[in-house]
Design an enzyme around this catalytic site. Structure first.
Site, PDB file in Angstrom:
ATOM      1  N   GLU A 222      -5.466  -5.367  10.286  1.00 42.30           N
ATOM      2  CA  GLU A 222      -4.448  -4.332  10.478  1.00 42.30           C
ATOM      3  C   GLU A 222      -4.749  -3.546  11.751  1.00 42.30           C
ATOM      4  O   GLU A 222      -5.553  -2.595  11.716  1.00 42.30           O
ATOM      5  CB  GLU A 222      -4.467  -3.356   9.299  1.00 42.30           C
ATOM      6  CG  GLU A 222      -4.119  -3.977   7.970  1.00 42.30           C
ATOM      7  CD  GLU A 222      -3.566  -2.917   7.036  1.00 42.30           C
ATOM      8  OE1 GLU A 222      -2.414  -3.051   6.631  1.00 42.30           O
ATOM      9  OE2 GLU A 222      -4.264  -1.933   6.749  1.00 42.30           O
TER      10      GLU A 222
ATOM     11  N   GLU B 211      -7.116   4.334   7.490  1.00 39.05           N
ATOM     12  CA  GLU B 211      -6.900   5.754   7.165  1.00 39.05           C
ATOM     13  C   GLU B 211      -8.090   6.314   6.388  1.00 39.05           C
ATOM     14  O   GLU B 211      -8.399   7.503   6.486  1.00 39.05           O
ATOM     15  CB  GLU B 211      -5.574   5.911   6.409  1.00 39.05           C
ATOM     16  CG  GLU B 211      -4.390   5.703   7.350  1.00 39.05           C
ATOM     17  CD  GLU B 211      -3.083   5.328   6.673  1.00 39.05           C
ATOM     18  OE1 GLU B 211      -2.973   5.414   5.436  1.00 39.05           O
ATOM     19  OE2 GLU B 211      -2.154   4.917   7.409  1.00 39.05           O
TER      20      GLU B 211
ATOM     21  N   HIS C 299      -9.697   0.657   4.574  1.00 38.54           N
ATOM     22  CA  HIS C 299      -8.426   0.901   5.280  1.00 38.54           C
ATOM     23  C   HIS C 299      -8.684   1.876   6.433  1.00 38.54           C
ATOM     24  O   HIS C 299      -9.493   2.801   6.306  1.00 38.54           O
ATOM     25  CB  HIS C 299      -7.395   1.476   4.308  1.00 38.54           C
ATOM     26  CG  HIS C 299      -6.009   1.505   4.891  1.00 38.54           C
ATOM     27  ND1 HIS C 299      -5.598   2.480   5.781  1.00 38.54           N
ATOM     28  CD2 HIS C 299      -4.954   0.677   4.735  1.00 38.54           C
ATOM     29  CE1 HIS C 299      -4.349   2.250   6.132  1.00 38.54           C
ATOM     30  NE2 HIS C 299      -3.929   1.155   5.512  1.00 38.54           N
TER      31      HIS C 299
ATOM     32  N   ASN D   7       0.854  -1.194   0.000  1.00 37.66           N
ATOM     33  CA  ASN D   7       0.000   0.000   0.000  1.00 37.66           C
ATOM     34  C   ASN D   7       0.884   1.236   0.000  1.00 37.66           C
ATOM     35  O   ASN D   7       1.490   1.560   1.022  1.00 37.66           O
ATOM     36  CB  ASN D   7      -0.903  -0.035   1.242  1.00 37.66           C
ATOM     37  CG  ASN D   7      -1.711   1.240   1.386  1.00 37.66           C
ATOM     38  OD1 ASN D   7      -1.857   2.006   0.432  1.00 37.66           O
ATOM     39  ND2 ASN D   7      -2.251   1.459   2.580  1.00 37.66           N
TER      40      ASN D   7
ATOM     41  N   SER E  79       3.279  -2.381  10.154  1.00 37.79           N
ATOM     42  CA  SER E  79       4.732  -2.337  10.349  1.00 37.79           C
ATOM     43  C   SER E  79       5.433  -3.655   9.993  1.00 37.79           C
ATOM     44  O   SER E  79       6.409  -4.052  10.648  1.00 37.79           O
ATOM     45  CB  SER E  79       5.071  -1.895  11.780  1.00 37.79           C
ATOM     46  OG  SER E  79       4.627  -0.569  11.996  1.00 37.79           O
TER      47      SER E  79
ATOM     48  N   LYS F  58      -0.013   4.267  -0.224  1.00 38.60           N
ATOM     49  CA  LYS F  58      -0.667   5.453   0.349  1.00 38.60           C
ATOM     50  C   LYS F  58      -0.489   6.640  -0.610  1.00 38.60           C
ATOM     51  O   LYS F  58      -0.561   6.452  -1.818  1.00 38.60           O
ATOM     52  CB  LYS F  58      -0.124   5.751   1.744  1.00 38.60           C
ATOM     53  CG  LYS F  58      -0.087   4.499   2.616  1.00 38.60           C
ATOM     54  CD  LYS F  58       0.181   4.797   4.044  1.00 38.60           C
ATOM     55  CE  LYS F  58       0.394   3.496   4.798  1.00 38.60           C
ATOM     56  NZ  LYS F  58      -0.004   3.563   6.182  1.00 38.60           N
TER      57      LYS F  58
ATOM     58  N   GLY G 282       2.185   2.097  10.509  1.00 34.08           N
ATOM     59  CA  GLY G 282       3.092   3.228  10.382  1.00 34.08           C
ATOM     60  C   GLY G 282       3.787   3.628  11.674  1.00 34.08           C
ATOM     61  O   GLY G 282       4.366   4.707  11.764  1.00 34.08           O
TER      62      GLY G 282
HETATM   63  C1  PEP Z   1      -0.840   0.002   5.778  1.00 35.25           C
HETATM   64  O1  PEP Z   1      -0.879   1.197   5.457  1.00 35.25           O
HETATM   65  O2  PEP Z   1      -1.734  -0.753   5.388  1.00 35.25           O
HETATM   66  C2  PEP Z   1       0.271  -0.475   6.588  1.00 35.25           C
HETATM   67  C3  PEP Z   1       0.224  -1.687   7.053  1.00 35.25           C
HETATM   68  O3  PEP Z   1       1.290   0.413   6.813  1.00 35.25           O
HETATM   69  P1  PEP Z   1       2.716   0.088   7.525  1.00 35.25           P
HETATM   70  O4  PEP Z   1       3.232  -1.200   6.956  1.00 35.25           O
HETATM   71  O5  PEP Z   1       3.562   1.255   7.198  1.00 35.25           O
HETATM   72  O6  PEP Z   1       2.424  -0.051   8.978  1.00 35.25           O
END
Ligand code: PEP
Length: 250
Positions: free
Chosen positions: A169, A100, A98, A12, A212, A14, A175
């Site tokens: 997630e 976000e 997601h 992803n 992460s 973003k 992040g």
């Molecule tokens: C994400 O945005 O779906 C995500 C898992 O980000 P990160 O790996 O940076 O935590």
């Protein structure tokens, strides 16, 4: 792991990368991952870079997914993009729900409609779910994830199994550099699978962990019994680190 649960690693991006950067990234990734990896691999560029990524990855086994869709096919929805529009530029899947996007206002009802719309249009839908730190600290993770998955799959049926993936997630791990432990990832992904079993053959459903994930922790997270791959944010922006995560899934 059943034959239907071929590992999937999706990146992803973003709100990162221009079309030119996407092209460069995809060319490098295709060279690193090869043409027939034993895992499904996808990148999720922002809308403006989808066509460039699809073009650069044409003829490879790496797919291009969007980061969201609108539930309508067309209409007066300023600033939104529909599933048929995405298919037309070579997109094969999309994230939906997601955290976000939910934080920016996408509701549970919209998420459910978008899951249905994406599947109906022919996209692979990666439904995202996960709890906040407060919810986890309150011991409410299972109830939260159960409610999110039940709500999002309200109009999903057994025949949709090939077009559905669910990514667990935890918001506190996205992040932040703070990854769920393998046991936490396993527990939550097992919950997701058990809840999804109310609608589809969950033994054949792919459930991903996201939050992460990096080349150092990917193998252990993805080796958990109910974890069939990863949704990767930050570590997917560099072709080498993303390719190492793909390698860990293989
Ligand atoms: C994400 O945005 O779906 C995500 C898992 O980000 P990160 O790996 O940076 O935590």
């Amino acid at each position: 792991m059943s034959a239907g649960r071929r590992p999937l690693v999706a990146g992803n991006w973003k709100m990162h990368k221009t079309p030119g950067e996407a092209r460069e990234f995809c060319t490098a990734l295709a060279a690193l991952v090869g043409s027939e990896p034993s895992v499904d691999v996808a990148v999720c560029p922002p809308y403006t870079a989808l066509a460039a990524a699809a073009d650069a990855l044409a003829g490879t086994s790496i797919a291009v997914y969007a980061q969201n869709i609108h539930e309508a096919a067309s209409g007066a929805h300023t600033g939104d993009i529909s599933a048929p529009m995405l298919l037309d530029v070579g997109v094969q899947g999309t994230l939906v729900g997601h955290s976000e996007r939910r934080a920016a206002g996408d509701t549970d009802d919209q998420v459910a409609l978008r899951v249905r719309a994406g599947i109906d249009a022919g996209l692979l839908v990666v439904l995202c779910c996960g709890e906040s730190l407060d919810t986890r600290r309150a011991g409410d993770t299972e109830r939260w994830v159960t409610r999110q998955v039940q709500s999002a799959l309200a109009d999903v049926h057994a025949a949709d199994i090939d077009r559905l993936v669910i990514a667990y997630e935890p918001i506190w791990a996205i992040g932040t550099g703070e990854t769920a432990t393998p046991a936490q990832a396993q527990d939550a992904c097992a919950t997701v699978r058990a809840v999804a079993a109310e609608r589809v053959d969950a033994a054949a459903l792919r459930v991903l962990y996201g939050g992460s994930v990096n080349p150092g922790n990917a193998a252990e997270l993805m080796s958990q019994a109910d974890v069939d791959g990863a949704l990767v944010g930050g570590a997917s922006l560099d072709p080498e680190s993303f390719a190492q995560i793909v390698e860990a899934a293989a």
